[in-house]
Each structure stands twice: as structure tokens, then as C-alpha cells.
Scaffold this active site. Structure first.
Site, mmCIF file in Angstrom:
data_model
loop_
_atom_site.group_PDB
_atom_site.id
_atom_site.type_symbol
_atom_site.label_atom_id
_atom_site.label_comp_id
_atom_site.label_asym_id
_atom_site.label_seq_id
_atom_site.Cartn_x
_atom_site.Cartn_y
_atom_site.Cartn_z
ATOM 1 N N LEU B 70 114.973 91.928 77.790
ATOM 2 C CA LEU B 70 113.697 92.305 77.200
ATOM 3 C C LEU B 70 113.088 91.227 76.265
ATOM 4 O O LEU B 70 113.695 90.396 75.526
ATOM 5 C CB LEU B 70 113.885 93.538 75.767
ATOM 6 C CG LEU B 70 114.809 94.547 76.341
ATOM 7 C CD1 LEU B 70 115.374 95.499 75.321
ATOM 8 C CD2 LEU B 70 113.912 95.545 77.606
ATOM 9 N N HIS B 71 111.632 91.243 76.387
ATOM 10 C CA HIS B 71 111.037 90.111 75.756
ATOM 11 C C HIS B 71 109.622 90.131 75.984
ATOM 12 O O HIS B 71 108.958 91.216 76.819
ATOM 13 C CB HIS B 71 111.500 88.675 76.305
ATOM 14 C CG HIS B 71 110.796 88.283 77.631
ATOM 15 N ND1 HIS B 71 109.601 87.778 77.804
ATOM 16 C CD2 HIS B 71 111.347 88.799 78.973
ATOM 17 C CE1 HIS B 71 109.496 87.578 79.315
ATOM 18 N NE2 HIS B 71 110.412 88.245 79.979
#
Lengths: 91, 157
Positions: B70-71
Site C-alpha cells: 500500500l502507498h
């Protein structure tokens, strides 16, 4: 050959993909470069092949042949696809 | 500021939470994002940006079997490069037909598109190892996970 590893932002999954493609190319003695791009920056860029996840690959319109990768941490899948690409590249 | 960081410079025991309960993918993002925020790596808006990225681009963040990465973008409220990890008590569907359900979720925040590359390379080494996801998902403490990542990175050097 020149390969682009593409994801939505060019920061995360495409980096993992690039590293694993490079590793597979090295192991198979395939010569070429792999560069990371985000989806919005590949238009008009020359490349032989594009690798991306299935979701991203579906959004790509490009002259280069697009390979979609299901599992970016699966060495076997990536190796098979890069080998196929390199054989096509020779023809 | 300019130094390239390795994964263990970024992923500290405080940034790892094991056996987290999450009812859906948004909660997974919120929990992994909260660890980044609590460590003062990001502003609150970064967490929303991570969710929006999945809504906009689809669940390709599930990069391998059981793993989410995730980012959001550097301009979405990053103060300092960092990484967090949540392992899930029960696996969660992200809507990725090949790699669901997610058992472990890494979140990271980068200051630009270069400095975090070595940390991601390390992470990639760890995740390519046979059964690494299930091993990490089964671990009972942050320390255990750090030790595992350390030995995995050292082995591949």
C-alpha cells in the site's frame, strides 16, 4: 530489448516487478534494460515490451506488446513471460 | 536526507502490528496507515490517498498471493520516508482475483521516486522466498518478523 514495468504511480508494484524481471533476465542471460513508469507517462515512449499487473495492463494502449503479470512475486511466472518476450524480440 | 535506506532502516518493531483484526480492505489500509501516521511519517491525508489509489487503479496493490503493498504519492502528505506492516488475524478480500485474500499488508511512504528503491528491493527479496507470506502471517511478534526479514535479506546479499 527495452522493457517498461508499469503501475499506477511508478513507486511500488512496478519497482517490485522491475527487480524481479531484471533478476530473471540476468539468470536467463537476456540482455536489455527495465525501467519503471507510471501509467500516465508511457504514451509516446518507445519500448519493446511492457509488463504490468492485469488491472493496469487492461488500461494500457501502446505500440509495444503488453504482458500482464498475475503474481509479481512469482519468479516462475515472470521468468516464463520474459523468456517468451525475448524470443519474440529476436524474430 | 539523501541517504538510500534499506528495509530494516525503515521498518521498525514499532511500525509492525501482528494479528490485526480488519473487517474489509479499507480497514486494512487505515490500520497500516495509522502506523505510518503514529510514527510521524505522514499526515492524516496520506491514509485517504492510499485508499483512493486503490479505488482509482483497482486492487493491483495485491502484488502477490496474500500480500498487499500500500502507498500513495510523495505529494500526498509525506513527512519522512517510512514503512509499516500489519499482519491480519483473518485474511481480507481486496477484490484481486489472482492473489486474494490478503494476509499481510505493507504500507510505505516515499519522499521521491528514488530513495526508497533499496528498501523495496529488500522487500522483494523477502517476498520471493518460498512461503514467506504464510511464515510472516503466522508470526506472533514484531521482533520475530524483524529477525526473519533480517535473516532473509542477509541470506540474499
Amino acid at each position: 530489448m527495452k522493457v517498461l514495468a508499469v503501475c499506477g504511480m511508478g513507486l511500488g508494484s512496478s519497482l517490485i516487478l522491475k527487480m524481479n524481471i531484471e533478476k530473471a533476465m540476468e539468470e536467463e542471460g537476456i540482455k536489455g534494460t527495465v525501467e519503471v513508469r507510471d501509467l500516465s507517462s508511457i504514451q509516446g515512449e518507445r519500448a519493446d515490451f511492457i509488463f504490468a499487473s492485469e488491472e493496469i495492463a487492461a488500461k494500457i494502449e501502446h505500440n509495444a506488446e503488453v504482458y500482464s503479470v498475475k503474481n509479481m512475486t512469482d519468479k516462475k511466472e515472470i521468468k516464463e513471460k520474459i523468456l517468451e518476450a525475448s524470443q519474440r524480440g529476436e524474430n | 536526507m539523501g541517504a538510500v535506506k534499506l528495509i530494516l532502516d525503515l521498518l521498525k518493531t514499532d511500525n509492525i502490528k501482528v494479528k490485526v483484526k480488519a473487517n474489509n480492505w479499507k480497514e486494512v489500509v487505515e490500520k497500516a496507515g495509522k502506523l505510518l501516521k503514529d510514527a510521524d511519517y505522514v499526515e492524516e491525508e496520506y491514509i485517504k490517498a492510499m485508499k483512493d489509489a486503490i479505488i482509482d487503479n483497482g486492487p493491483y496493490v495485491v502484488i502477490g498471493k496474500g500480500i498487499a503493498l500500500l502507498h500513495a504519492r510523495p505529494e500526498d502528505g509525506v513527512k519522512k520516508m517510512g514503512m509499516s506492516l500489519v499482519t491480519l488475524k483473518e485474511a481480507v478480500e481486496f477484490g484481486n482475483k489472482n492473489n486474494d485474500p490478503v494476509k499481510i499488508a505493507f504500507a510505505f511512504c516515499a519522499e521521491d521516486n528514488k530513495k526508497h528503491i533499496n528498501a523495496i528491493a529488500d522487500l522483494s527479496q523477502v517476498l520471493m522466498e518460498e512461503d514467506s507470506v504464510n511464515k510472516i502471517a503466522a508470526m506472533k511478534s514484531s521482533e520475530e518478523i524483524i529477525d526473519y526479514i533480517k535473516s532473509s535479506v542477509e541470506k540474499n546479499q
